[in-house]
Design a protein around this motif. Structure first.
Motif, mmCIF file in Angstrom:
data_model
loop_
_atom_site.group_PDB
_atom_site.id
_atom_site.type_symbol
_atom_site.label_atom_id
_atom_site.label_comp_id
_atom_site.label_asym_id
_atom_site.label_seq_id
_atom_site.Cartn_x
_atom_site.Cartn_y
_atom_site.Cartn_z
ATOM 1 N N PRO A 39 0.823 -1.216 0.000
ATOM 2 C CA PRO A 39 0.000 0.000 0.000
ATOM 3 C C PRO A 39 0.855 1.264 0.000
ATOM 4 O O PRO A 39 2.008 1.254 0.446
ATOM 5 N N ASP A 40 0.290 2.356 -0.486
ATOM 6 C CA ASP A 40 1.026 3.618 -0.587
ATOM 7 C C ASP A 40 1.267 4.279 0.766
ATOM 8 O O ASP A 40 2.235 5.028 0.928
ATOM 9 N N THR A 43 1.654 -1.413 7.804
ATOM 10 C CA THR A 43 1.586 -1.616 6.355
ATOM 11 C C THR A 43 1.806 -3.089 6.050
ATOM 12 O O THR A 43 2.869 -3.633 6.378
#
Length: 463
Positions: free
Chosen positions: A335-336, A351
């Motif tokens: 994920p960003d 994350t």
């Protein structure tokens, strides 16, 4: 390794003895039975009448628990090649082993549980003399709870000179002991004393680390400290694990017994999980306490999300784990931006990293590439571990090392052994660490470690 349906136990043992005699070497036989759900804490307690080498593991996902009793085989290794050597020992052990299993559930059959020390080059062994640098144990008996069902795996090492009736009689007697309901203590230990180990020196080490980072010696280092506590009696492990399971529901609950001592904890940090070649790792770095009210909790969470130091620390971990996973996997997904991961006492930046493991690689290969992450060691990896070895005031032992399990189908899961304690009779050492970067404040880092000690303190006579 052969998986087959389950005939009568007499036939299983008889065939294994014949094979052992023909090949003139021991044979490994694993038998899996399904049953109504069994209380894992009761099973753990009953198991001490058979062997004081016991293991406990509960997944953070909550519906998967394993309890190992005794040892059909224990594998150990030390030094720089310990991961490779244990993988080779595991592969060799599985050759020729036979599993009688109608169900094929993960975590049943031939399963190894154990862990690795943080730094195998650490020369000062105190207080970890009972725990080798690396150890994986295949239990003699393994209870696996998955959902509402329980599975019992019985592992036999059959020798050419063994007698069928004696093995079956012993097996029946030990199963009767394991399933005998024996009341165990429900009281967590009463703490009578505590001592912080060199707290001022630890703060000075943090200060020195910030100066070394500014000089370019390294980018980040994680420094841990120890709290030693004493109880009014010998600690019983069952109520401690039950209390952890009830209070730390988003964490991995574990205990490993060795020579009458326990390494126990409730860690939120998954290192890697592998199931059907699907690999999941976790970046968990950046910490702040929970709030007393919903409003305060939300404010603290936003403070963590937008704090430059914690975001930088988290990004270090994301980049390292992504690089390590890409070296042995494909279809890597990251994920960003992180999200908040709330626990009872703390909240973290989180994350997940997902991938498909390449053919030819194993879970132990992944663990070797990931350990230690920047969240537990620092950056650069090798320099930070050397810095910790030279400057830290304690021997971490298994603290901050990988602990977990793997099975003969290449499934398994390892977590990072933080929020943990080494229990030795009526004493325990608790450990907590924090990431130090160039603008770290020693007092603030000290207070952060105090918060991280709370999960274990709360079930060891603390608050």
């Amino acid at each position: 390794m052969l998986h087959t349906k389950v005939p009568h136990i007499e036939e299983i043992i008889g065939d294994a003895i014949k094979k052992a005699q023909q090949q003139e070497k021991p044979q490994m036989v694993s038998v899996v039975e399904r049953m109504d759900q069994m209380d894992p804490f009761q099973f753990l307690y009953a198991g001490q009448s058979i062997d004081r080498h016991r293991h406990f593991w509960r997944s953070a996902e909550g519906n998967f628990t394993m309890v190992g009793i005794g040892s059909a085989r224990t594998m150990r290794s030390s030094g720089s090649y310990r991961f490779t050597e244990l993988q080779q020992s595991w592969n060799t052990f599985l050759e020729g082993a036979v599993t009688y299993d109608e169900y094929g559930e993960k975590g049943t059959g031939i399963v190894a549980l154990g862990g690795f020390s943080f730094d195998p080059e650490q020369k000062n062994h105190h207080p970890w003399e009972s725990f080798p640098a690396s150890q994986l144990t295949i239990p003699a008996y393994l209870l696996t709870n998955k959902g509402s069902l329980s599975y019992l795996t019985s592992n036999f090492i059959i020798f050419p000179e063994d007698h069928q009736k004696q093995i079956i009689r012993n097996w029946g007697d030990q199963k009767e002991q394991l399933f005998m309901e024996k009341p165990y203590s429900s009281s967590v230990p009463v703490r009578v004393d505590e001592k912080e180990i060199e707290p001022e020196q630890w703060k000075q080490t943090v200060q020195q680390a910030t100066e070394d980072i500014k000089r370019g010696v390294l980018e980040k280092v994680v420094l841990a400290r120890e709290l030693r506590i004493t109880f009014d009696n010998t600690v019983e492990i069952e109520p401690v694990l039950k209390a952890l399971s009830e209070t730390q529901q988003n964490s991995y609950i574990f205990a490993f017994e060795s020579e009458g001592e326990y390494f126990v904890g409730a860690t939120p940090e998954r290192l890697a999980k592998l199931e059907n070649q699907q690999l999941i790792s976790t970046c968990l770095a950046g910490t702040i306490p929970r709030g007393d009210t919903e409003e305060e909790d939300k404010r603290l969470g936003m403070e963590l999300m937008y704090d430059p130091k914690n975001r930088q620390e988290h990004q270090f971990v994301v980049e390292m784990i992504k690089e390590a996973v890409e070296a042995c996997s494909h279809h890597v997904e990251v994920p960003d931006a992180p999200v908040l991961y709330p626990l009872r006492n703390l909240q973290h930046l989180y994350t997940p990293v997902k991938a498909v493991l390449d053919e030819g690689f194993t879970l132990i290969d992944v663990i070797e590439r990931l350990h230690p992450t920047p969240a537990l060691g620092g950056l650069p990896q090798k320099k930070s571990v050397e810095y910790i070895r030279y400057h830290e005031t304690l021997n971490r032992g298994w603290y901050a090392g990988p602990v977990g399990w793997l099975d003969d189908r290449n499934n398994g899961e390892f977590a990072v052994a933080i929020r943990s304690a080494l229990i030795q009779g009526d004493e325990a050492s608790l450990f907590a660490g924090c990431g130090v970067v160039e603008d770290s404040d020693p007092q603030a880092e000290y207070e952060e470690t105090a918060v991280k000690l709370k999960p274990m303190l709360s079930v060891l006579g603390g608050y």
